[in-house]
Write an enzyme that holds these catalytic residues in place. Structure first.
Site, PDB file in Angstrom:
ATOM      1  N   GLY A 139       0.823  -1.206   0.000  1.00 43.71           N
ATOM      2  CA  GLY A 139       0.000   0.000   0.000  1.00 43.71           C
ATOM      3  C   GLY A 139       0.855   1.253   0.000  1.00 43.71           C
ATOM      4  CE  LYS A 145      -6.098   4.593 -11.861  1.00 38.63           C
ATOM      5  NZ  LYS A 145      -6.106   3.776 -13.088  1.00 38.63           N
ATOM      6  CB  SER A 203      -5.271   3.625 -16.307  1.00 38.48           C
ATOM      7  OG  SER A 203      -4.457   4.610 -15.721  1.00 38.48           O
ATOM      8  CB  THR A 233       6.040  -0.154   9.592  1.00 37.18           C
ATOM      9  OG1 THR A 233       6.587  -0.047   8.280  1.00 37.18           O
ATOM     10  CG2 THR A 233       7.140  -0.530  10.555  1.00 37.18           C
TER      11      THR A 233
END
Length: 798
Positions: free
Chosen positions: A357, A723, A680, A364
């Site tokens: 991500g 998005k 895209s 972490t």
């Protein structure tokens, strides 16, 4: 159900296994791969959970015929099934009865067995039963006396068993025997006959163990001549004292004592003893002596058999994850599933989780929370920029300044062999002439290989099977495929504005107040101020910058409090600029006016989603296509594919072929200093080109994403959650996405999708109809013919 001689005739799903015989009264798990066996287990779970387990006579055979199978098997109750990678299933069963195979019947996708369930034939008296039990128990005690680490845990269990038939089954189940020997015991239905078979097996095994022990003792007597060694050491000690080098011997004796007290495999101890002897005979002032000393200390400090006891409570793990992290519900749920499977499989193979991500989303800290929940030691290894294979595997001792690799050093720091090791930024490892770093990690992360991981410096195999590995990455694109295949990817998505607000209120503000020496009474931050920090001072998918901005406020307040200027401050929307300066990020532009050749696209970046405007200008020229805005190779190819598609359909809208020879096309994506790449933006560029060519306006309140083919098909893309979140932040509520991304949209939280009109596109024409204010009219066949004739005449005139 029919009865015959106190035996029952039953039908139930059949599971065929190889190289393993299951006796009654035991709980055991085994793995299945065969499709028919998997279907049989599933059928049993839909019924009364009973299956018939029978063993193949030949391990290599693959057919399921009664001639290839033993006639006696075991009826078992399925207690638990766990799905494993590669279509495997781990099945835990409790064996109940012996049974004879009568016939096999094929079902749709599994085999059903007709069996005769045996009742134990026990004609022994109570006195005979007691005598037999004592005889078997004494023989088993004699057997385990040769293997003190193997069987002592079963002695109390055996003392509680009072039936000779059950005792025989338990004893043989816990002995390392060939499945053919165990099959003999399984086929002994008569309890007296079973006792004789087990007694004979125990006598044979005791004799073998006795001979083996005697051979070992003879060899030991040959090797260990203590008196001779003592005299030689005394002489050597005297010589060293005369030379003034007695310190080496003191160190060697100290290391030898530590070696004897060390809980480690015999192979390791023998290696340490050899190195100590070499160190003892090396002059203390030489460089080789220092190298050997460091090597001995490293081997002594490694936790070979030392492990910490872990907390297996899922409730505790859930509470800690909820305490430390807001949101991330799917990630938390996946981590709890991961811990549940690990607990069920005990020392079995644990999957290696890779949290993927954007930065600052808590990857972490999730790993740190899991370590705290399990009460395991936590070791973080940063792989960012690691270029040398030796940093993973260690350097050979022949090199100057040699040292263990990061894995062995991590175990050395942890002091136990079962810590949680976080491999941070695994996507940042690189390869060059010094070796492929990612390839060195393959052995570390492969549960089949890491039981004997070889560090070049340590040289002795290190068992990493007890280590819990969790990796983190920003993207999987740069992780080599073989390495990615060994890990299970868990997506950690960016936070919504609402989630950032909760995280700031519940975690970050209190954390920074404490970190900067303030009290709660010294500082209060209003909700409106937090909203302004999130919108105007940060632009990220995570909350790292948000925490820095809150820390900046705390530092300035701490200075004023320390100087005695103020005692408490309330940070509001009105006075926040006093502490953080002018707003750094203006809100994304909301939809403006409908325009020709300008289309809003959606893009994914490492810090979350953004909206990008694609601009197209057409001017007189020679048919050139100019691309600007720091576009990558993939995006340039998408622009060319979009141009080809528009040219292919232009004739239907009255645009002549010569139009493209007489005009130049310039495609620009603003923020030219930012590199952009990926397929895209294909539909966005095609829409902008079509709008510019036909001089038709595009709706300003629509954003889109998707890859385009030459024939106008819309292909799926990645990063859809980020998005759509970017579109919502820009107040654009109508989003066009590929139809094949429909399942990705279903996984997006309702909080993000609320109020949004998400439309699914299959063909480019669907995109144009949804995005254009008014689709230009089709040219009639007459107009096409007339235009074509005019082009031909024009060409002839020239």
């Amino acid at each position: 159900m029919r009865k015959k001689n106190n035996d029952e005739i039953k039908t139930m799903p059949c599971v065929v296994i190889a190289g393993l015989t299951l006796l009654t009264n035991v709980i055991i798990h085994f793995d299945l791969v065969d499709g028919g066996s998997l279907a049989g287990v599933n059928a049993a779970m839909m019924g009364n959970q009973e299956i018939f387990i029978v063993t193949r006579k030949n391990e290599e055979a693959e057919s399921i015929d009664t001639e290839d199978l033993y006639t006696v098997g075991t009826v078992a109750k399925v207690r638990q099934i766990v799905k494993m990678p590669d279509n495997e299933m781990r099945v835990m069963v409790e064996t109940i009865d012996r049974a004879q195979l009568i016939s096999l019947n094929d079902k749709d996708d599994y085999v059903e067995a007709e069996i005769r369930v045996f009742a134990d034939i026990d004609n022994t008296s109570e006195i005979e039963n007691t005598a037999m039990c004592r005889d078997i128990t004494e023989r088993f005690s004699r057997f385990i006396s040769f293997f003190p680490k193997v069987g002592h845990s079963f002695e109390k269990q055996l003392a509680a068993i009072k039936k000779i038939g059950e005792l025989c089954d338990i004893v043989i189940s816990n002995m390392p025997l060939e499945y053919t020997e165990k099959q003999k015991v399984l086929e002994a239905i008569d309890v007296s006959e079973r006792y004789k078979v087990v007694r004979e097996i125990l006598d044979n095994e005791i004799e073998i163990a006795k001979i083996k022990t005697e051979l070992a003792d003879k060899i030991q007597v040959k090797v260990n001549n203590d008196q001779k060694n003592y005299i030689l050491r005394e002489q050597l000690q005297y010589i060293r004292e005369e030379l003034g080098e007695d310190n080496t011997d003191d160190d060697a004796d100290k290391y030898l004592q530590q070696c004897e007290a060390l809980d480690a495999p015999d192979e390791v101890k023998e290696r340490i003893r050899k190195v100590i002897d070499r160190f003892r005979n090396t002059p203390s002032g030489s460089s080789e002596s220092g190298v050997e000393q460091v090597y001995i200390e490293t081997l002594l400090e490694l936790p070979w058999n030392k492990e910490s006891e872990e907390n297996k409570s899922l409730e505790n793990a859930k509470n800690i994850l909820e305490r430390d992290h807001y949101g991330l519900d799917k990630v938390k749920e996946r981590m709890l599933e991961f811990l549940a499977v690990k607990n069920l499989t005990a020392k079995g193979q644990s999957p290696i989780i890779c949290l993927v991500g954007p930065p600052g989303t808590g990857k972490t800290s999730i790993a740190r929370s899991v370590a705290e929940a399990l009460q395991r030691k936590y070791i973080r290894i940063s792989l960012g920029g690691v270029r040398d294979e030796a940093e993973i595997r260690g350097h050979r001792k022949t090199y100057i300044g040699a040292m263990p690799g990061v894995i062995a050093s991590g175990l050395q720091r942890a002091g136990v062999n079962n810590p949680l090791i976080l491999l941070d930024e695994i996507d940042k490892v690189s390869s060059d002439y010094q070796g492929a770093t990612a390839s060195a990690l393959l052995e570390v992360l492969d549960s089949e290989q890491n039981k004997e991981f070889r560090d070049h410096y340590v040289e002795v195999p290190i068992d990493l099977s007890n280590v819990l590995f969790i990796a983190t990455a920003n993207s999987t694109d740069s992780i080599p495929r073989p390495l990615l295949d060994r890990m299970e990817v868990v997506e950690v998505s960016g936070y919504t504005e609402n989630e950032k607000m909760h995280i700031a209120k519940e975690h970050l503000v209190a954390k920074q107040i404490k970190k900067n020496g303030l009290k709660k009474s010294n500082l209060r931050v209003t909700d409106a101020a937090l909203h302004k920090i999130i919108d105007g001072y940060t632009r990220e998918a995570g909350v790292r910058s948000l925490e820095r901005r809150i820390g900046e406020i705390c530092r300035k307040v701490a200075k004023s409090v320390y100087n005695g200027d103020i005692k408490s401050v309330t940070i509001s929307e009105k006075n926040i600029e006093k502490y953080l300066g002018n707003v750094k990020y203006l809100p994304e532009e909301e939809a403006g006016e409908d325009s020709v050749g300008i289309v809003r696209g959606l893009a994914w970046t490492a810090v979350g989603g953004v909206t990008l405007e694609v601009e197209v200008n057409i001017m007189p020229g020679k048919g050139l296509l100019v691309l600007t805005g720091q576009l990558g190779d993939v995006m340039k190819e998408s622009a060319q594919a979009a141009m080809t598609y528009v040219r292919a359909i232009s004739e239907d809208y009255g645009i002549s072929a010569s139009y493209y020879k007489e005009h130049d096309f310039h495609i620009h994506i603003p923020e030219g200093a930012t590199p952009k790449d990926g397929p895209s933006a294909g539909v966005t560029m095609a829409t902008a080109i079509f709008s510019a060519v036909t001089k038709t306006k595009v709706r300003a309140d629509v954003a889109m994403t998707g890859e385009i083919t030459l024939r106008g098909r819309v292909l799926p893309i990645g990063g859809l959650r980020e998005k759509i979140l970017a579109a919502k932040n820009a107040k654009i509520m109508t989003v066009l996405v590929p139809d094949k991304n429909r399942r990705d949209v279903d996984e997006i939280s309702d909080e993000i999708k609320e109020g949004m009109d998400i439309r699914y596109m299959t063909e480019m024409m669907d995109v144009l109809k949804a995005a254009m204010c008014n689709m230009p009219p089709h040219a009639s066949p007459k107009e096409k013919k007339k235009k074509k004739k005019a082009e031909v005449n024009s060409a002839e005139d020239k």
